[in-house]
Design an enzyme around this catalytic site. Structure first.
Site, PDB file in Angstrom:
ATOM      1  CG  HIS A 169      11.524 -10.018  -9.220  1.00  0.00           C
ATOM      2  ND1 HIS A 169      11.244 -10.322 -10.532  1.00  0.00           N
ATOM      3  CD2 HIS A 169      12.610  -9.212  -9.239  1.00  0.00           C
ATOM      4  CE1 HIS A 169      12.143  -9.739 -11.310  1.00  0.00           C
ATOM      5  NE2 HIS A 169      12.983  -9.063 -10.559  1.00  0.00           N
TER       6      HIS A 169
ATOM      7  CG  ASP B  18      17.083  -3.910  -5.432  1.00  0.00           C
ATOM      8  OD1 ASP B  18      16.090  -3.993  -6.178  1.00  0.00           O
ATOM      9  OD2 ASP B  18      18.192  -3.484  -5.815  1.00  0.00           O
TER      10      ASP B  18
HETATM   11  C1  SDX Z   1      14.070  -4.729  -9.114  1.00  0.00           C
HETATM   12  O1  SDX Z   1      11.711  -6.367 -13.104  1.00  0.00           O
HETATM   13  C2  SDX Z   1      12.928  -6.576 -12.787  1.00  0.00           C
HETATM   14  O2  SDX Z   1      13.603  -7.406 -13.342  1.00  0.00           O
HETATM   15  C3  SDX Z   1      13.486  -5.658 -11.715  1.00  0.00           C
HETATM   16  C4  SDX Z   1      14.855  -6.000 -11.154  1.00  0.00           C
HETATM   17  C5  SDX Z   1      15.941  -5.822 -12.180  1.00  0.00           C
HETATM   18  O3  SDX Z   1      16.979  -6.485 -12.049  1.00  0.00           O
HETATM   19  O4  SDX Z   1      15.787  -4.966 -13.083  1.00  0.00           O
HETATM   20  O5  SDX Z   1      14.856  -7.325 -10.663  1.00  0.00           O
HETATM   21  C6  SDX Z   1      15.216  -5.065 -10.003  1.00  0.00           C
HETATM   22  O6  SDX Z   1      13.426  -3.738  -9.336  1.00  0.00           O
HETATM   23  C7  SDX Z   1      13.703  -5.671  -8.004  1.00  0.00           C
HETATM   24  C8  SDX Z   1      12.417  -5.227  -7.229  1.00  0.00           C
HETATM   25  C9  SDX Z   1      12.817  -4.159  -6.225  1.00  0.00           C
HETATM   26  N1  SDX Z   1      11.596  -3.588  -5.604  1.00  0.00           N
HETATM   27  C10 SDX Z   1      11.282  -3.822  -4.305  1.00  0.00           C
HETATM   28  O7  SDX Z   1      11.906  -4.586  -3.582  1.00  0.00           O
HETATM   29  C11 SDX Z   1      10.067  -3.049  -3.822  1.00  0.00           C
HETATM   30  C12 SDX Z   1       9.152  -3.973  -3.020  1.00  0.00           C
HETATM   31  N2  SDX Z   1       8.536  -4.952  -3.955  1.00  0.00           N
HETATM   32  C13 SDX Z   1       7.269  -4.614  -4.504  1.00  0.00           C
HETATM   33  O8  SDX Z   1       6.859  -3.319  -4.568  1.00  0.00           O
HETATM   34  C14 SDX Z   1       6.794  -5.573  -5.599  1.00  0.00           C
HETATM   35  O9  SDX Z   1       7.021  -6.846  -5.165  1.00  0.00           O
HETATM   36  C15 SDX Z   1       7.376  -5.395  -6.992  1.00  0.00           C
HETATM   37  C16 SDX Z   1       7.221  -3.999  -7.480  1.00  0.00           C
HETATM   38  C17 SDX Z   1       8.801  -5.777  -7.023  1.00  0.00           C
HETATM   39  C18 SDX Z   1       6.592  -6.337  -7.922  1.00  0.00           C
HETATM   40  O10 SDX Z   1       5.291  -5.917  -7.915  1.00  0.00           O
HETATM   41  P1  SDX Z   1       4.167  -6.608  -8.869  1.00  0.00           P
HETATM   42  O11 SDX Z   1       4.736  -7.713  -9.659  1.00  0.00           O
HETATM   43  O12 SDX Z   1       3.448  -5.502  -9.578  1.00  0.00           O
HETATM   44  O13 SDX Z   1       3.224  -7.308  -7.855  1.00  0.00           O
HETATM   45  P2  SDX Z   1       2.079  -6.586  -7.046  1.00  0.00           P
HETATM   46  O14 SDX Z   1       2.532  -5.235  -6.586  1.00  0.00           O
HETATM   47  O15 SDX Z   1       0.823  -6.701  -7.846  1.00  0.00           O
HETATM   48  O16 SDX Z   1       1.996  -7.536  -5.742  1.00  0.00           O
HETATM   49  C19 SDX Z   1       1.269  -8.770  -5.768  1.00  0.00           C
HETATM   50  C20 SDX Z   1       0.783  -8.962  -4.335  1.00  0.00           C
HETATM   51  C21 SDX Z   1      -0.035  -7.762  -3.836  1.00  0.00           C
HETATM   52  O17 SDX Z   1      -0.902  -8.246  -2.851  1.00  0.00           O
HETATM   53  P3  SDX Z   1      -2.450  -8.649  -3.284  1.00  0.00           P
HETATM   54  O18 SDX Z   1      -3.039  -7.434  -3.987  1.00  0.00           O
HETATM   55  O19 SDX Z   1      -2.309  -9.858  -4.221  1.00  0.00           O
HETATM   56  O20 SDX Z   1      -3.124  -8.972  -1.981  1.00  0.00           O
HETATM   57  O21 SDX Z   1       1.903  -9.047  -3.447  1.00  0.00           O
HETATM   58  C22 SDX Z   1       1.884  -7.957  -2.541  1.00  0.00           C
HETATM   59  C23 SDX Z   1       0.991  -6.900  -3.170  1.00  0.00           C
HETATM   60  O22 SDX Z   1       0.422  -6.077  -2.160  1.00  0.00           O
HETATM   61  N3  SDX Z   1       3.269  -7.480  -2.430  1.00  0.00           N
HETATM   62  C24 SDX Z   1       3.871  -7.120  -1.285  1.00  0.00           C
HETATM   63  C25 SDX Z   1       5.191  -6.822  -1.645  1.00  0.00           C
HETATM   64  N4  SDX Z   1       5.361  -6.985  -2.961  1.00  0.00           N
HETATM   65  C26 SDX Z   1       4.163  -7.403  -3.444  1.00  0.00           C
HETATM   66  N5  SDX Z   1       3.420  -7.029  -0.016  1.00  0.00           N
HETATM   67  C27 SDX Z   1       4.328  -6.619   0.901  1.00  0.00           C
HETATM   68  N6  SDX Z   1       5.623  -6.316   0.660  1.00  0.00           N
HETATM   69  C28 SDX Z   1       6.080  -6.404  -0.612  1.00  0.00           C
HETATM   70  N7  SDX Z   1       7.352  -6.108  -0.872  1.00  0.00           N
END
Ligand code: SDX
Length: 428
Positions: free
Chosen positions: A307, A364
């Site tokens: 998140h 989710d």
């Molecule tokens: C919602 O914003 C809100 O409030 C949203 C929400 C709402 O109520 O409106 O809460 C609802 O959208 C919840 C999120 C649902 N999405 C998912 O579950 C999709 C999977 N999650 C990711 O794609 C990710 O965690 C996000 C999009 C939710 C957040 O991404 P960020 O904050 O942009 O973080 P990032 O992508 O830069 O990740 C940071 C690190 C990275 O690794 P490094 O580059 O530091 O090595 O964490 C890793 C990412 O690769 N990472 C994951 C991961 N999520 C982040 N690795 C594996 N699996 C994951 N799910």
């Protein structure tokens, strides 16, 4: 004496005011930075940038706190109805019994949609994704109620456009469901509650009596409350920026529905179930999938994990996980997806990759398992998220207008070609 931030650029010191919120959050107001220094700031994805001040929702990602207008969601989810929370988010205070009754009656008077909207469904392909239909339907409401397009509409017309949207979204969402399963549409029954009416229009059939199951109604009420707002998330920010051009409410919320559709945002609840079913079909082993999620070269991510704000736990996921156990037991559903989800959570929470990045189950991760137990098709899960998020979108849109926020128009740092002369076709 208000605080100031000092920044040194090209040997000069620039002073910028510090803004402090009621929960002691602090921000540097950079609105005068470019005028004073010629510099802008750059923050891809706005990870560290505030777009507005807001009094609707407070969340603390480190402490796992989420409150709507100061009330903790744990208390609201346990004790309130979704329409009470809708009233609270929109108007800032919990309604009195008289206010709530008047609000419910007002909404009951607007649950029908224009008969012509039924014809839209005849044109969609059988497998049309529910979110594509819903986004179109909500934007189309502005054509059936053209007075909603007038930025200078009266206060009554403004309020009516809000009431119409709250009242008609469940009707349209149920029609989208009926279209998905190719069943006849059901007209709203206004002697039912808001959630129960949605259930009646979704699962009721013209050929038989339908009594909404109170267990399902209670779980749905709780899920909708937990999704009702989440400050400046991707879809709420979309609603704000579209509305900041003075586009009407329906067009702004339609844009929010489109933003929510993405699998990184609200579409994650559909992606989680598809991921769990894929793992189950693959034999249920988790090691391969955990390794894929950690592999930078592999596009696979653990959907429902991580998140932008919550870096310890998403308080909604904690409540939904408990509700998941309760409703599956009460409905007598034994879903292997739940067991896989719990194992996945257990493995990930003990894995350094996830712990070091603050990746925990989000809202989710478990919600789709409940929707599946209720018999809601996977592709309808994000429609359910939209149903819950509607009060938040409307409140954010209204607050943006009430605060007189300017049209949203970010700057950029240009990294393209510098100036060059045109080359005639015969010289290229
Ligand atoms: C919602 O914003 C809100 O409030 C949203 C929400 C709402 O109520 O409106 O809460 C609802 O959208 C919840 C999120 C649902 N999405 C998912 O579950 C999709 C999977 N999650 C990711 O794609 C990710 O965690 C996000 C999009 C939710 C957040 O991404 P960020 O904050 O942009 O973080 P990032 O992508 O830069 O990740 C940071 C690190 C990275 O690794 P490094 O580059 O530091 O090595 O964490 C890793 C990412 O690769 N990472 C994951 C991961 N999520 C982040 N690795 C594996 N699996 C994951 N799910």
């Amino acid at each position: 004496m208000s605080e100031i931030a000092k920044i040194e650029l090209d040997g000069k010191i620039f002073e910028l005011p510090v803004v402090t919120g009621t929960e002691n959050e602090k921000a540097i107001d950079i609105s005068k930075l470019r005028g004073q220094s010629g510099y802008i700031t750059l923050d891809r994805g706005f990870k560290n940038t505030g777009s507005c001040t807001s009094a609707i929702t407070f969340l603390d990602g480190e402490k796992g706190i989420l409150r709507y207008r100061g009330y903790p969601i744990e208390q609201l989810a346990e004790n309130a109805s979704f329409l009470e929370v809708t009233y609270l988010i929109l108007r800032g205070e919990l309604p009195t019994p008289v206010q709530l009754k008047a609000f419910e009656e007002r909404i009951d008077n607007h649950t029908l949609v224009h008969e012509d909207m039924k014809r839209f469904f005849e044109a969609y392909p059988a497998k049309a994704h529910p979110m594509g239909i819903l986004a179109s339907m909500i934007c189309s409401m502005s054509t059936f109620y053209p007075e909603s397009q007038d930025p200078n509409r009266s206060k009554e017309a403004f309020e009516l456009s809000i009431i119409r949207l709250i009242a008609k979204l469940p009707t349209l969402a149920a029609m989208v469901y009926k279209n998905t399963v190719r069943h006849p549409f059901m007209y709203p029954k206004n002697d039912l509650g808001y959630v129960e009416n949605f259930m009646y229009m979704t699962w009721g059939m013209p050929t038989e009596d339908y009594e909404p199951d109170p267990v399902v109604a209670s779980a749905l009420n709780k899920l909708l409350i937990l999704h009702a707002d989440h400050e400046q998330n991707c879809s709420a920010s979309t609603v704000r920026i579209v509305g900041s051009s003075q586009a009407n409410l329906y067009a702004s919320v339609s844009a929010g529905i489109s933003a929510l559709w993405g699998p990184l945002h609200g579409g994650a609840n559909q992606a989680v179930i598809e991921m769990l079913e894929m793992i189950q079909a693959d034999g249920g082993g988790l090691d391969k999938w955990i390794a894929k999620a950690k592999d930078k070269e592999d596009p696979f991510r653990l959907m429902g994990f991580g998140h932008r704000v919550y870096k310890n736990f998403d308080p909604r996921a904690t409540i939904i996980k408990k509700a998941c156990d309760d409703i599956l037991e009460k409905l007598g559903v034994n879903d292997p997806s739940l067991a896989i989800a719990k194992q996945l959570e257990e493995v990930a929470l003990n894995d350094e990759y996830f712990k070091s990045r603050g990746l925990y189950p989000n809202v989710d991760f478990y919600s789709g398992i409940i929707y599946k137990a209720m018999g809601i098709p996977t592709e309808m899960f994000t429609v359910m998220f939209a149903l819950g998020r509607l009060p938040g979108w409307i409140a954010q849109w209204k607050e943006m207008l009430d605060n007189g926020d300017p049209i949203g128009r970010p700057r950029q740092v240009y990294t393209g070609e510098t100036v060059r002369d045109f080359v005639p076709l015969d010289k290229r």
